[in-house]
Design a protein around this motif. Structure first.
Motif, PDB file in Angstrom:
ATOM      1  N   GLU A   6       1.574  14.117   3.343  1.00 54.46           N
ATOM      2  CA  GLU A   6      -0.029  13.340   3.179  1.00 54.46           C
ATOM      3  C   GLU A   6      -0.640  13.375   4.311  1.00 54.46           C
ATOM      4  OE1 GLU A   6       1.860  11.769  -0.834  1.00 54.46           O
ATOM      5  OE2 GLU A   6       2.785  11.706   1.419  1.00 54.46           O
ATOM      6  N   TRP A  36      -1.241  14.574  -8.235  1.00 52.62           N
ATOM      7  CA  TRP A  36      -1.876  12.779  -7.227  1.00 52.62           C
ATOM      8  C   TRP A  36      -1.623  12.003  -7.853  1.00 52.62           C
ATOM      9  CZ3 TRP A  36      -2.050  12.962  -1.935  1.00 52.62           C
ATOM     10  CH2 TRP A  36      -2.970  14.579  -0.857  1.00 52.62           C
ATOM     11  N   ARG A  38      -1.566   7.397  -6.965  1.00 52.19           N
ATOM     12  CA  ARG A  38      -1.996   6.791  -6.484  1.00 52.19           C
ATOM     13  C   ARG A  38      -1.530   4.903  -6.062  1.00 52.19           C
ATOM     14  NH1 ARG A  38      -8.570   5.996  -7.194  1.00 52.19           N
ATOM     15  NH2 ARG A  38      -8.433   4.483  -9.204  1.00 52.19           N
ATOM     16  N   ARG A  45       1.779   2.107 -10.410  1.00 47.88           N
ATOM     17  CA  ARG A  45       1.520   3.815  -9.789  1.00 47.88           C
ATOM     18  C   ARG A  45       0.432   4.137 -10.734  1.00 47.88           C
ATOM     19  NH1 ARG A  45       6.220   6.522  -8.762  1.00 47.88           N
ATOM     20  NH2 ARG A  45       6.825   6.133 -10.373  1.00 47.88           N
ATOM     21  N   VAL A  93      -2.752   3.647  -1.913  1.00 49.01           N
ATOM     22  CA  VAL A  93      -2.136   4.449  -1.472  1.00 49.01           C
ATOM     23  C   VAL A  93      -2.015   5.740  -2.063  1.00 49.01           C
ATOM     24  CG1 VAL A  93       0.089   5.110  -0.126  1.00 49.01           C
ATOM     25  CG2 VAL A  93      -0.734   2.267   0.250  1.00 49.01           C
ATOM     26  N   TYR A  94      -1.839   6.983  -2.105  1.00 47.82           N
ATOM     27  CA  TYR A  94      -2.399   8.388  -2.357  1.00 47.82           C
ATOM     28  C   TYR A  94      -0.781   8.666  -2.288  1.00 47.82           C
ATOM     29  CZ  TYR A  94      -6.631   7.586  -4.081  1.00 47.82           C
ATOM     30  OH  TYR A  94      -7.853   6.590  -4.723  1.00 47.82           O
ATOM     31  N   TYR A  95      -0.247   9.067  -3.436  1.00 48.85           N
ATOM     32  CA  TYR A  95       1.426   9.998  -3.244  1.00 48.85           C
ATOM     33  C   TYR A  95       0.763  11.547  -3.933  1.00 48.85           C
ATOM     34  CZ  TYR A  95       2.966   6.177  -2.409  1.00 48.85           C
ATOM     35  OH  TYR A  95       3.072   4.631  -1.690  1.00 48.85           O
ATOM     36  N   TRP A 114       8.520  13.508  -3.466  1.00 46.35           N
ATOM     37  CA  TRP A 114       7.045  13.180  -3.493  1.00 46.35           C
ATOM     38  C   TRP A 114       6.699  12.156  -2.281  1.00 46.35           C
ATOM     39  CZ3 TRP A 114       3.592   9.716  -7.214  1.00 46.35           C
ATOM     40  CH2 TRP A 114       4.748  10.036  -8.762  1.00 46.35           C
ATOM     41  N   GLY A 117       2.988   8.883   0.998  1.00 48.10           N
ATOM     42  CA  GLY A 117       2.038   8.788   1.083  1.00 48.10           C
ATOM     43  C   GLY A 117       1.377   8.567   2.231  1.00 48.10           C
ATOM     44  N   GLN A 119      -3.130   6.736   3.218  1.00 46.59           N
ATOM     45  CA  GLN A 119      -3.201   5.149   2.922  1.00 46.59           C
ATOM     46  C   GLN A 119      -5.103   5.186   3.003  1.00 46.59           C
ATOM     47  OE1 GLN A 119      -2.260   1.579   2.156  1.00 46.59           O
ATOM     48  NE2 GLN A 119      -5.263   1.579   1.553  1.00 46.59           N
TER      49      GLN A 119
END
Length: 124
Positions: A6, A36, A38, A45, A93-95, A114, A117, A119
């Motif tokens: 990411e 997606w 977060r 999550r 935090v986005y995954y 996954w 991540g 931020q």
């Protein structure tokens, strides 16, 4: 091996925009749904968005609907999340994640790979 990377996170003021990108490798990207999620400190999550393998079906979490847009480029093995009208509560935090099949799913249990991540911090 399967890898997701990411990028695009950062610090932005409320009302601003960010575009997250996820670069995929090690598998047949065009055959799998992508999602997606977060996670904010101290919180569970949360589902953000998902897109089917063909890009023709998308889902959004209620808290981001109308502000975020997911897209994918199967030629470039990337999935993006355009985030507009950002709010402080979007800080997390986005995954990105790969679905177990070509469908798009809201549940994290349907994703088996996954990224690390990125931020996103939205200041008020």
């Amino acid at each position: 091996q399967v890898q997701l990377v990411e990028s695009g996170g950062g610090l932005v003021q409320a009302g601003g925009s960010l575009r997250l990108s996820c670069a995929a490798s090690g598998f047949t990207f065009r055959s799998y749904g992508m999602g997606w999620f977060r996670q904010a400190p101290g919180k569970e999550r949360e589902f953000v968005s998902a897109i089917r393998w063909a890009g023709d079906l998308t889902y959004y979490g209620d808290s981001v609907k109308g502000r975020f847009t997911i897209s994918r480029d199967n030629a470039k093995n990337t999935v993006a999340l355009q985030m507009n009208s950002l709010k402080p509560e979007d800080t997390a935090v986005y995954y990105c994640a790969v679905s177990k099949n070509g469908a798009a799913w809201r549940e994290a249990s349907w994703y088996n790979v996954w990224g690390q991540g990125t931020q996103v911090t939205v200041s008020s």
